[in-house]
Design a protein around this motif. Structure first.
Motif, PDB file in Angstrom:
ATOM      1  N   ILE A 296       0.831  -1.209   0.000  1.00  0.00           N
ATOM      2  CA  ILE A 296       0.000   0.000   0.000  1.00  0.00           C
ATOM      3  C   ILE A 296       0.868   1.262   0.000  1.00  0.00           C
ATOM      4  O   ILE A 296       0.430   2.338   0.400  1.00  0.00           O
ATOM      5  CB  ILE A 296      -1.003   0.037   1.190  1.00  0.00           C
ATOM      6  CG1 ILE A 296      -0.317  -0.295   2.520  1.00  0.00           C
ATOM      7  CG2 ILE A 296      -2.169  -0.899   0.942  1.00  0.00           C
ATOM      8  CD1 ILE A 296      -1.235  -0.127   3.741  1.00  0.00           C
TER       9      ILE A 296
ATOM     10  N   ARG B 276      -3.505  -0.429  15.544  1.00  0.00           N
ATOM     11  CA  ARG B 276      -3.036  -0.610  14.163  1.00  0.00           C
ATOM     12  C   ARG B 276      -2.376  -1.974  14.037  1.00  0.00           C
ATOM     13  O   ARG B 276      -1.182  -2.135  14.202  1.00  0.00           O
ATOM     14  CB  ARG B 276      -2.085   0.501  13.797  1.00  0.00           C
ATOM     15  CG  ARG B 276      -1.049   0.712  14.851  1.00  0.00           C
ATOM     16  CD  ARG B 276      -0.274   1.950  14.583  1.00  0.00           C
ATOM     17  NE  ARG B 276       0.460   2.338  15.746  1.00  0.00           N
ATOM     18  CZ  ARG B 276       1.736   2.639  15.723  1.00  0.00           C
ATOM     19  NH1 ARG B 276       2.414   2.579  14.623  1.00  0.00           N
ATOM     20  NH2 ARG B 276       2.336   2.991  16.825  1.00  0.00           N
TER      21      ARG B 276
ATOM     22  N   CYS C 141      -1.857  -3.551  11.491  1.00  0.00           N
ATOM     23  CA  CYS C 141      -1.156  -3.780  10.227  1.00  0.00           C
ATOM     24  C   CYS C 141       0.372  -3.718  10.339  1.00  0.00           C
ATOM     25  O   CYS C 141       1.084  -4.458   9.664  1.00  0.00           O
ATOM     26  CB  CYS C 141      -1.658  -2.810   9.173  1.00  0.00           C
ATOM     27  SG  CYS C 141      -1.956  -1.154   9.781  1.00  0.00           S
ATOM     28  N   CYS C 142       0.900  -2.815  11.183  1.00  0.00           N
ATOM     29  CA  CYS C 142       2.355  -2.676  11.281  1.00  0.00           C
ATOM     30  C   CYS C 142       3.020  -4.013  11.627  1.00  0.00           C
ATOM     31  O   CYS C 142       4.049  -4.365  11.064  1.00  0.00           O
ATOM     32  CB  CYS C 142       2.734  -1.626  12.323  1.00  0.00           C
ATOM     33  SG  CYS C 142       3.219  -0.044  11.605  1.00  0.00           S
TER      34      CYS C 142
ATOM     35  N   LEU D 255       2.933  -6.039   8.352  1.00  0.00           N
ATOM     36  CA  LEU D 255       3.512  -5.504   7.114  1.00  0.00           C
ATOM     37  C   LEU D 255       4.901  -4.920   7.308  1.00  0.00           C
ATOM     38  O   LEU D 255       5.705  -4.902   6.384  1.00  0.00           O
ATOM     39  CB  LEU D 255       2.592  -4.428   6.512  1.00  0.00           C
ATOM     40  CG  LEU D 255       1.151  -4.855   6.232  1.00  0.00           C
ATOM     41  CD1 LEU D 255       0.367  -3.699   5.631  1.00  0.00           C
ATOM     42  CD2 LEU D 255       1.109  -6.047   5.291  1.00  0.00           C
ATOM     43  N   LYS D 256       5.164  -4.383   8.492  1.00  0.00           N
ATOM     44  CA  LYS D 256       6.449  -3.702   8.671  1.00  0.00           C
ATOM     45  C   LYS D 256       7.337  -4.332   9.732  1.00  0.00           C
ATOM     46  O   LYS D 256       8.542  -4.199   9.682  1.00  0.00           O
ATOM     47  CB  LYS D 256       6.192  -2.238   9.059  1.00  0.00           C
ATOM     48  CG  LYS D 256       5.593  -1.436   7.925  1.00  0.00           C
ATOM     49  CD  LYS D 256       5.926   0.025   8.058  1.00  0.00           C
ATOM     50  CE  LYS D 256       5.835   0.703   6.721  1.00  0.00           C
ATOM     51  NZ  LYS D 256       6.238   2.096   6.769  1.00  0.00           N
TER      52      LYS D 256
ATOM     53  N   CYS E 122       2.590   4.170   3.875  1.00  0.00           N
ATOM     54  CA  CYS E 122       1.355   3.509   3.466  1.00  0.00           C
ATOM     55  C   CYS E 122       0.270   4.546   3.157  1.00  0.00           C
ATOM     56  O   CYS E 122       0.027   5.452   3.954  1.00  0.00           O
ATOM     57  CB  CYS E 122       0.872   2.599   4.586  1.00  0.00           C
ATOM     58  SG  CYS E 122       2.071   1.372   5.094  1.00  0.00           S
TER      59      CYS E 122
ATOM     60  N   CYS F 294      -2.595   5.580   5.882  1.00  0.00           N
ATOM     61  CA  CYS F 294      -2.172   5.114   7.214  1.00  0.00           C
ATOM     62  C   CYS F 294      -2.969   5.832   8.305  1.00  0.00           C
ATOM     63  O   CYS F 294      -3.067   7.063   8.305  1.00  0.00           O
ATOM     64  CB  CYS F 294      -0.673   5.395   7.401  1.00  0.00           C
ATOM     65  SG  CYS F 294      -0.108   5.046   9.080  1.00  0.00           S
ATOM     66  N   PRO F 295      -3.545   5.075   9.247  1.00  0.00           N
ATOM     67  CA  PRO F 295      -4.349   5.720  10.283  1.00  0.00           C
ATOM     68  C   PRO F 295      -3.544   6.624  11.219  1.00  0.00           C
ATOM     69  O   PRO F 295      -4.123   7.393  11.983  1.00  0.00           O
ATOM     70  CB  PRO F 295      -4.952   4.536  11.053  1.00  0.00           C
ATOM     71  CG  PRO F 295      -4.049   3.389  10.766  1.00  0.00           C
ATOM     72  CD  PRO F 295      -3.508   3.623   9.390  1.00  0.00           C
ATOM     73  N   MET F 296      -2.223   6.524  11.158  1.00  0.00           N
ATOM     74  CA  MET F 296      -1.400   7.381  12.014  1.00  0.00           C
ATOM     75  C   MET F 296      -1.272   8.794  11.436  1.00  0.00           C
ATOM     76  O   MET F 296      -0.837   9.706  12.127  1.00  0.00           O
ATOM     77  CB  MET F 296       0.001   6.784  12.173  1.00  0.00           C
ATOM     78  CG  MET F 296       0.027   5.402  12.767  1.00  0.00           C
ATOM     79  SD  MET F 296      -0.845   5.334  14.325  1.00  0.00           S
ATOM     80  CE  MET F 296       0.309   6.201  15.384  1.00  0.00           C
TER      81      MET F 296
END
Ligand code: SF4
Length: 322
Positions: free
Chosen positions: A77, A125, A127-128, A131-132, A234, A237-239
């Motif tokens: 993303i 979050r 996702c981190c 994905l990261k 990303c 990103c919600p951040m």
């Protein structure tokens, strides 16, 4: 590849009380190299997205002449322009004999969203980690070098700490992910939870140093900064702030369409499972998710959901609020 050796950020009227920031960073990188080599014969693992900070970090590593390799986590993303820029740079690194790895995610953000049935939020979050932060074999036991920085603040100047323990805890209050900029960042961190050591040579650099350095070193940065993007990463990103996220989705509308499709899909799955839905359509849910209101969901409510998720991989009615 150019290695500019003379760089100066010091104004003529400033007293010469300490070395230039790039000299300090290089000194630190060299100082920890023996430790890095003891951990892994390949040296430092430079974690890079090839955004502006990690580009500068990589340049400092090459100038320092220390042993290192590059690692990039594919998120699926990231902005296409950043992806092309990163691929081209990695080819250049490899052409001069440096090692560079692209690490693919196991599950895409879309698949994860279908599994979890709620989107990543600022305080949740998920996702981190996938994905990261997912550890792959390419990391080995290397000391990680990251381009994370402290937020600019007056406190920053007062706390030039050289050793920091990464924040962890059962309630994750103040939890910092390895890739976050945060006022608590230190130049050397030990993360007991992950049993890893990290160096953050740019921890005390404000934005202006990054741009001054890039300019003076002739270091190319991704062209998207020239379009006014302040952070690259990303998309959505919600951040990031609502305004930035909206701008990203306007710039890359296919990602907006994909998110809305996935929200629609998740609503259907939730109905099949007999769960409640707060939103009538994917579009409505997406709009809520983009708004700052989405981030105001009480921390402990989010935390309960996250704890439940991490314990058993399933969530309870708490997350029906989404
Ligand atoms: S969207 Fe943000 S929180 Fe999620 S993986 Fe990307 S940087 Fe991390």
């Amino acid at each position: 590849m150019e290695y500019q050796l003379e760089l100066s950020f010091q104004q003529p009227d400033q007293p010469a009380i300490r070395g230039q920031p790039d000299d300090e960073a290089i000194r630190m990188i060299r100082e920890f190299e023996p430790l890095a080599l003891r951990n892994d014969p390949r040296g430092y693992c430079v974690c890079t997205s090839e955004g502006k900070d990690s580009r500068v970090l990589g340049h400092l590593m090459r100038r320092a002449g220390v042993r290192h390799f590059y690692l990039h986590s594919i998120t699926g993303i990231d902005p296409p322009e950043l992806v092309y820029f990163q691929r081209r740079n990695f080819q250049m690194y490899q052409d001069v004999g440096l090692t560079a790895y692209d690490v693919m995610y196991k599950n895409s953000i879309w698949r994860l969203m279908l599994q979890k049935k709620f989107p990543p939020l600022r305080r949740m979050r998920w996702c981190c980690a996938h994905l990261k932060e997912r550890r792959s074999e390419e990391y080995g036991s290397a000391i990680l070098a990251l381009g994370v920085r402290k937020y600019e603040s007056t406190r920053r100047a007062k706390s030039r700490d050289e050793l920091k323990i990464a924040a962890h805890g059962p309630n994750r209050q103040g939890h910092i992910m390895a890739w976050d900029n945060h006022e608590n960042r230190g130049t050397f961190e030990t993360c007991y939870a992950q049993a890893e050591k990290r160096v953050n040579p740019l921890a005390h650099w404000p934005d202006s140093y990054i741009w001054d350095y890039s300019r003076e070193a002739g270091l190319e940065q991704c062209g998207l900064y020239g379009e006014g993007f302040r952070r690259l990463g990303c998309i959505g990103c919600p951040m990031a702030r609502e305004e930035e996220r909206r701008r990203e989705f306007d710039r890359w509308p296919k990602f907006r369409e994909q998110w809305i499709r996935i929200f629609d899909w998740v609503i259907r799955l939730r109905i099949e499972e007999g769960r409640s839905n707060q939103h009538a359509s994917g579009r409505e849910w997406f709009d809520w998710w983009l708004s700052d209101r989405a981030r105001e969901t009480p921390a402990d409510e989010n935390q309960t959901i996250l704890d439940n998720y991490e314990k058993g991989g399933t969530t309870t009615n708490e997350h029906d609020t989404f």
